[in-house]
Design a protein around this motif. Structure first.
Motif, short mmCIF file in Angstrom:
data_model
loop_
_atom_site.label_atom_id
_atom_site.label_comp_id
_atom_site.label_asym_id
_atom_site.label_seq_id
_atom_site.Cartn_x
_atom_site.Cartn_y
_atom_site.Cartn_z
N GLU A 143 0.82 -1.21 0.00
CA GLU A 143 0.00 0.00 0.00
C GLU A 143 0.86 1.26 0.00
N THR A 144 1.98 1.20 0.70
CA THR A 144 2.87 2.37 0.74
C THR A 144 3.44 2.67 -0.64
N PHE A 145 3.90 1.65 -1.35
CA PHE A 145 4.41 1.85 -2.70
C PHE A 145 3.32 2.41 -3.60
N ALA A 146 2.10 1.84 -3.51
CA ALA A 146 1.01 2.28 -4.38
C ALA A 146 0.58 3.71 -4.07
N THR A 147 0.70 4.13 -2.82
CA THR A 147 0.33 5.49 -2.42
C THR A 147 1.34 6.51 -2.91
N ILE A 148 2.62 6.21 -2.73
CA ILE A 148 3.66 7.20 -2.99
C ILE A 148 4.15 7.17 -4.44
N GLU A 149 4.24 5.97 -5.03
CA GLU A 149 4.68 5.85 -6.42
C GLU A 149 3.72 4.93 -7.19
N PRO A 150 2.48 5.37 -7.41
CA PRO A 150 1.52 4.54 -8.14
C PRO A 150 2.05 4.16 -9.52
N GLY A 151 1.91 2.90 -9.87
CA GLY A 151 2.36 2.44 -11.17
C GLY A 151 3.79 1.94 -11.20
N CYS A 152 4.51 2.00 -10.08
CA CYS A 152 5.90 1.52 -10.07
C CYS A 152 5.92 -0.01 -10.16
N PRO A 153 6.99 -0.59 -10.69
CA PRO A 153 7.04 -2.05 -10.92
C PRO A 153 6.96 -2.87 -9.64
N GLU A 154 7.37 -2.30 -8.51
CA GLU A 154 7.35 -3.06 -7.25
C GLU A 154 5.95 -3.48 -6.85
N ILE A 155 4.94 -2.74 -7.26
CA ILE A 155 3.56 -3.06 -6.87
C ILE A 155 3.16 -4.45 -7.36
N GLU A 156 3.41 -4.71 -8.63
CA GLU A 156 3.06 -6.01 -9.19
C GLU A 156 3.88 -7.13 -8.56
N LEU A 157 5.16 -6.85 -8.30
CA LEU A 157 6.02 -7.88 -7.70
C LEU A 157 5.60 -8.21 -6.28
N LEU A 158 5.18 -7.22 -5.51
CA LEU A 158 4.71 -7.47 -4.14
C LEU A 158 3.40 -8.24 -4.15
N ARG A 159 2.50 -7.91 -5.06
CA ARG A 159 1.24 -8.67 -5.17
C ARG A 159 1.53 -10.13 -5.53
N GLN A 160 2.51 -10.31 -6.42
CA GLN A 160 2.88 -11.67 -6.82
C GLN A 160 3.33 -12.48 -5.61
N TRP A 161 4.19 -11.91 -4.77
CA TRP A 161 4.69 -12.63 -3.59
C TRP A 161 3.56 -12.95 -2.63
N LEU A 162 2.67 -11.98 -2.40
CA LEU A 162 1.56 -12.19 -1.47
C LEU A 162 0.64 -13.31 -1.96
N ILE A 163 0.35 -13.33 -3.24
CA ILE A 163 -0.55 -14.36 -3.77
C ILE A 163 0.12 -15.72 -3.74
N MET A 164 1.43 -15.76 -3.97
CA MET A 164 2.14 -17.04 -3.87
C MET A 164 2.15 -17.56 -2.44
N GLN A 165 2.17 -16.66 -1.46
CA GLN A 165 2.09 -17.10 -0.06
C GLN A 165 0.76 -17.79 0.21
N LYS A 166 -0.29 -17.28 -0.39
CA LYS A 166 -1.61 -17.89 -0.22
C LYS A 166 -1.62 -19.28 -0.83
N GLY A 167 -0.95 -19.44 -1.96
CA GLY A 167 -0.92 -20.75 -2.60
C GLY A 167 -0.09 -21.75 -1.83
N ALA A 168 1.01 -21.27 -1.19
CA ALA A 168 1.91 -22.17 -0.48
C ALA A 168 1.40 -22.52 0.92
N GLN A 169 0.74 -21.58 1.59
CA GLN A 169 0.26 -21.84 2.95
C GLN A 169 -1.07 -21.12 3.16
N ASP A 170 -1.07 -20.04 3.90
CA ASP A 170 -2.27 -19.21 4.03
C ASP A 170 -1.81 -17.82 4.45
#
Length: 221
Positions: A143-170
């Motif tokens: 949320e901090t990245f999206a607030t301060i630098e909307p559209g930066c590449p880190e946003i997609e990469l952070l979402r990717q990691w979070l969703i993979m955590q859901k797939g691996a555990q919860d």
């Protein structure tokens, strides 16, 4: 979270309840502030900033000013989680250059890969911020990245990691899961678009799944 996402029903009773609660919170915080002016009121300011953007009660100006001045002095020695919070508070109170400097500092603690996305090794299983574990803290950083630098590449990469955590555990507790879902929804409009069903083919033959989960899209052949 519902207010931030725009899902709060337009209900007089609910609006009155929230305004009354925020007013009470300000009154109680001011009592503490008069007794302990050097205390940490970051969470108070952060909470009221979240509501203020939707037209509800903003934080008391004296408490806000004292909090931002303290953050300006202390942010370099703060934990990763606190830096994420501090950056958003400063950004909301027009200290945007410093907020971007904090974001640059957060970047230095990250690792990325095409397979995993972006994560923070220093956030191990013992990392906590209030009721948030490393997954919750990462959603806060998103949320901090999206607030301060909307559209930066880190946003997609952070979402990717979070969703993979859901797939691996919860995603842990109900509170943390709520924070993660809200962070993902708030940082991209495309996540709100209804997904189309996947089509699986071997050669030209389409395979029909034996089981199909409507909400997640998971299928079994």
């Amino acid at each position: 979270r519902l207010v931030e996402l725009g899902y709060m029903p337009d209900c007089k009773e609910l609006n009155a309840m929230m305004r009354k609660a925020l007013k009470w919170d300000t009154a109680e915080t001011l009592k503490d502030f008069r007794r302990y002016p050097d205390g940490d009121y970051t969470e108070y300011v952060r909470l009221h900033d979240m509501f203020a953007t939707s037209g509800y009660g903003a934080a008391d100006e004296a408490v806000s000013n004292a909090t931002t001045q303290r953050i300006l002095k202390e942010w370099k020695d703060a934990s990763l989680a606190r830096k994420a919070v501090y950056a958003r508070v400063l950004y909301a109170h027009s200290y945007r250059t410093v907020a971007k400097s904090i974001l640059a500092s957060i970047r230095q603690y990250s690792e990325t890969s095409p397979a995993k996305g972006m994560w923070f090794p220093s956030l191990d299983d013992n990392a906590w911020y209030g009721a948030m574990d490393k997954v919750g803290i990462t959603s806060m950083i998103l949320e901090t990245f999206a607030t301060i630098e909307p559209g930066c590449p880190e946003i997609e990469l952070l979402r990717q990691w979070l969703i993979m955590q859901k797939g691996a555990q919860d995603w842990g507790s109900a509170s943390t899961a709520t924070d993660v879902v809200a962070a993902i929804l708030m940082t991209s409009d495309r996540w709100m678009v209804p997904a189309k069903g996947a089509v699986v083919k071997v050669g030209r033959q389409e395979l029909k799944p034996e089981k199909f989960e409507r909400l997640t899209g998971e299928m079994e052949m």
